[in-house]
Design a protein around this motif. Structure first.
Motif, PDB file in Angstrom:
ATOM      1  N   LYS A   8      74.864 -73.350 -39.755  1.00 59.07           N
ATOM      2  CA  LYS A   8      73.761 -72.463 -40.135  1.00 59.07           C
ATOM      3  C   LYS A   8      73.536 -72.439 -41.647  1.00 59.07           C
ATOM      4  O   LYS A   8      72.417 -72.209 -42.107  1.00 59.07           O
ATOM      5  CB  LYS A   8      74.021 -71.049 -39.612  1.00 59.07           C
ATOM      6  N   THR A   9      74.593 -72.674 -42.429  1.00 52.97           N
ATOM      7  CA  THR A   9      74.461 -72.604 -43.891  1.00 52.97           C
ATOM      8  C   THR A   9      74.412 -73.968 -44.572  1.00 52.97           C
ATOM      9  O   THR A   9      74.164 -74.041 -45.771  1.00 52.97           O
ATOM     10  CB  THR A   9      75.621 -71.783 -44.494  1.00 52.97           C
ATOM     11  N   ALA A  10      74.640 -75.032 -43.831  1.00 59.72           N
ATOM     12  CA  ALA A  10      74.659 -76.380 -44.419  1.00 59.72           C
ATOM     13  C   ALA A  10      73.263 -76.807 -44.868  1.00 59.72           C
ATOM     14  O   ALA A  10      72.257 -76.387 -44.301  1.00 59.72           O
ATOM     15  CB  ALA A  10      75.196 -77.380 -43.397  1.00 59.72           C
ATOM     16  N   THR A  11      73.222 -77.650 -45.878  1.00 58.76           N
ATOM     17  CA  THR A  11      71.962 -78.274 -46.287  1.00 58.76           C
ATOM     18  C   THR A  11      71.674 -79.403 -45.318  1.00 58.76           C
ATOM     19  O   THR A  11      72.489 -80.311 -45.164  1.00 58.76           O
ATOM     20  CB  THR A  11      72.072 -78.836 -47.722  1.00 58.76           C
ATOM     21  N   PRO A  12      70.512 -79.352 -44.637  1.00 59.68           N
ATOM     22  CA  PRO A  12      70.237 -80.390 -43.637  1.00 59.68           C
ATOM     23  C   PRO A  12      69.981 -81.761 -44.254  1.00 59.68           C
ATOM     24  O   PRO A  12      69.450 -81.877 -45.358  1.00 59.68           O
ATOM     25  CB  PRO A  12      68.980 -79.887 -42.925  1.00 59.68           C
ATOM     26  N   ASN A  13      70.372 -82.779 -43.500  1.00 61.03           N
ATOM     27  CA  ASN A  13      70.058 -84.160 -43.849  1.00 61.03           C
ATOM     28  C   ASN A  13      68.529 -84.292 -43.836  1.00 61.03           C
ATOM     29  O   ASN A  13      67.877 -83.845 -42.902  1.00 61.03           O
ATOM     30  CB  ASN A  13      70.683 -85.070 -42.785  1.00 61.03           C
ATOM     31  N   PRO A  14      67.932 -84.925 -44.865  1.00 64.09           N
ATOM     32  CA  PRO A  14      66.466 -85.009 -44.920  1.00 64.09           C
ATOM     33  C   PRO A  14      65.833 -86.014 -43.956  1.00 64.09           C
ATOM     34  O   PRO A  14      64.605 -86.068 -43.848  1.00 64.09           O
ATOM     35  CB  PRO A  14      66.201 -85.413 -46.376  1.00 64.09           C
ATOM     36  N   GLU A  41      74.303 -92.766 -41.459  1.00 66.78           N
ATOM     37  CA  GLU A  41      73.782 -91.655 -42.257  1.00 66.78           C
ATOM     38  C   GLU A  41      73.698 -90.373 -41.438  1.00 66.78           C
ATOM     39  O   GLU A  41      73.909 -89.281 -41.946  1.00 66.78           O
ATOM     40  CB  GLU A  41      72.410 -91.996 -42.830  1.00 66.78           C
ATOM     41  N   LEU A  42      73.384 -90.504 -40.158  1.00 72.88           N
ATOM     42  CA  LEU A  42      73.168 -89.333 -39.308  1.00 72.88           C
ATOM     43  C   LEU A  42      74.445 -88.709 -38.761  1.00 72.88           C
ATOM     44  O   LEU A  42      74.608 -87.490 -38.799  1.00 72.88           O
ATOM     45  CB  LEU A  42      72.286 -89.708 -38.117  1.00 72.88           C
ATOM     46  N   VAL A  43      75.318 -89.535 -38.200  1.00 66.43           N
ATOM     47  CA  VAL A  43      76.503 -89.021 -37.503  1.00 66.43           C
ATOM     48  C   VAL A  43      77.379 -88.236 -38.485  1.00 66.43           C
ATOM     49  O   VAL A  43      77.707 -88.709 -39.554  1.00 66.43           O
ATOM     50  CB  VAL A  43      77.288 -90.159 -36.825  1.00 66.43           C
ATOM     51  N   GLY A  44      77.679 -87.005 -38.085  1.00 69.18           N
ATOM     52  CA  GLY A  44      78.491 -86.129 -38.931  1.00 69.18           C
ATOM     53  C   GLY A  44      77.679 -85.264 -39.863  1.00 69.18           C
ATOM     54  O   GLY A  44      78.234 -84.409 -40.556  1.00 69.18           O
ATOM     55  N   VAL A 113      74.985 -83.795 -35.821  1.00 70.29           N
ATOM     56  CA  VAL A 113      74.756 -85.038 -35.077  1.00 70.29           C
ATOM     57  C   VAL A 113      76.111 -85.639 -34.714  1.00 70.29           C
ATOM     58  O   VAL A 113      76.926 -85.932 -35.585  1.00 70.29           O
ATOM     59  CB  VAL A 113      73.913 -86.047 -35.889  1.00 70.29           C
ATOM     60  N   GLN A 114      76.325 -85.814 -33.406  1.00 73.73           N
ATOM     61  CA  GLN A 114      77.583 -86.372 -32.899  1.00 73.73           C
ATOM     62  C   GLN A 114      77.517 -87.887 -32.753  1.00 73.73           C
ATOM     63  O   GLN A 114      78.503 -88.573 -32.980  1.00 73.73           O
ATOM     64  CB  GLN A 114      77.916 -85.754 -31.536  1.00 73.73           C
ATOM     65  N   ASP A 115      76.346 -88.390 -32.312  1.00 77.89           N
ATOM     66  CA  ASP A 115      76.262 -89.812 -31.994  1.00 77.89           C
ATOM     67  C   ASP A 115      74.804 -90.210 -31.798  1.00 77.89           C
ATOM     68  O   ASP A 115      73.947 -89.358 -31.550  1.00 77.89           O
ATOM     69  CB  ASP A 115      77.034 -90.095 -30.699  1.00 77.89           C
ATOM     70  N   VAL A 116      74.553 -91.486 -31.928  1.00 77.46           N
ATOM     71  CA  VAL A 116      73.309 -92.100 -31.476  1.00 77.46           C
ATOM     72  C   VAL A 116      73.762 -93.176 -30.502  1.00 77.46           C
ATOM     73  O   VAL A 116      74.501 -94.070 -30.885  1.00 77.46           O
ATOM     74  CB  VAL A 116      72.510 -92.739 -32.629  1.00 77.46           C
ATOM     75  N   VAL A 122      69.928 -89.243 -29.390  1.00 76.60           N
ATOM     76  CA  VAL A 122      70.642 -88.622 -30.507  1.00 76.60           C
ATOM     77  C   VAL A 122      71.306 -87.378 -29.925  1.00 76.60           C
ATOM     78  O   VAL A 122      70.632 -86.459 -29.479  1.00 76.60           O
ATOM     79  CB  VAL A 122      69.687 -88.229 -31.650  1.00 76.60           C
ATOM     80  N   ARG A 123      72.639 -87.389 -29.912  1.00 79.93           N
ATOM     81  CA  ARG A 123      73.378 -86.242 -29.374  1.00 79.93           C
ATOM     82  C   ARG A 123      73.736 -85.298 -30.513  1.00 79.93           C
ATOM     83  O   ARG A 123      74.339 -85.714 -31.499  1.00 79.93           O
ATOM     84  CB  ARG A 123      74.638 -86.691 -28.637  1.00 79.93           C
TER      85      ARG A 123
END
Length: 134
Positions: A8-14, A41-44, A113-116, A122-123
């Protein structure tokens, strides 16, 4: 949960869901290495995305939200990418919202993001509802 609070407080990946969909579309001009770089770039990372609801299910204390295929711009490629998100509700209002959304309703979620996988899903999990998409 601590992880939900961190999300909830993290800066989202753009990276946008549309960028992901273009990269993983069937017949796209993106190469294998570009897809691998996008996945890395996405996972994690935490994303905050506007999606269109396809289905919502409830099991084991969390909601499973599946999005419609994310639209792409390319006329020569086939849109494949969907989001499968495991949503943890924070309030009774979140529960009521997820129980009331229908197929094709807009929704905004934030999650890890757990996985693609299978080049098409995109999980995300855990995730939280941010509200209706704008």
């Amino acid at each position: 949960e601590e992880i939900v609070e961190a999300i909830k407080t993290a800066t989202p990946n753009p990276v946008t869901p549309e960028q992901v969909a273009e990269t993983f579309a069937l017949g796209t001009t993106a190469t294998d290495i570009q897809r691998e770089m996008m996945k890395q770039e996405l996972v994690g990372s935490v994303v905050e995305w506007d999606l269109v609801v396809y289905e919502v299910a409830y099991a084991e204390g969390k909601y499973e939200l599946t999005s419609r295929a994310i639209p792409i711009q390319s006329q020569d490629a086939v849109q494949l990418v969907h989001v499968l998100a495991y949503i943890h509700t924070q309030t009774p209002a979140d529960d009521a919202f997820l129980r009331s959304v229908k197929t094709d309703d807009p929704i905004r979620i934030r999650g890890l993001v757990q996985d693609v996988f299978l080049r098409s899903i995109v999980r995300i999990g855990p995730g939280v509802v941010v509200g209706t998409a704008t």
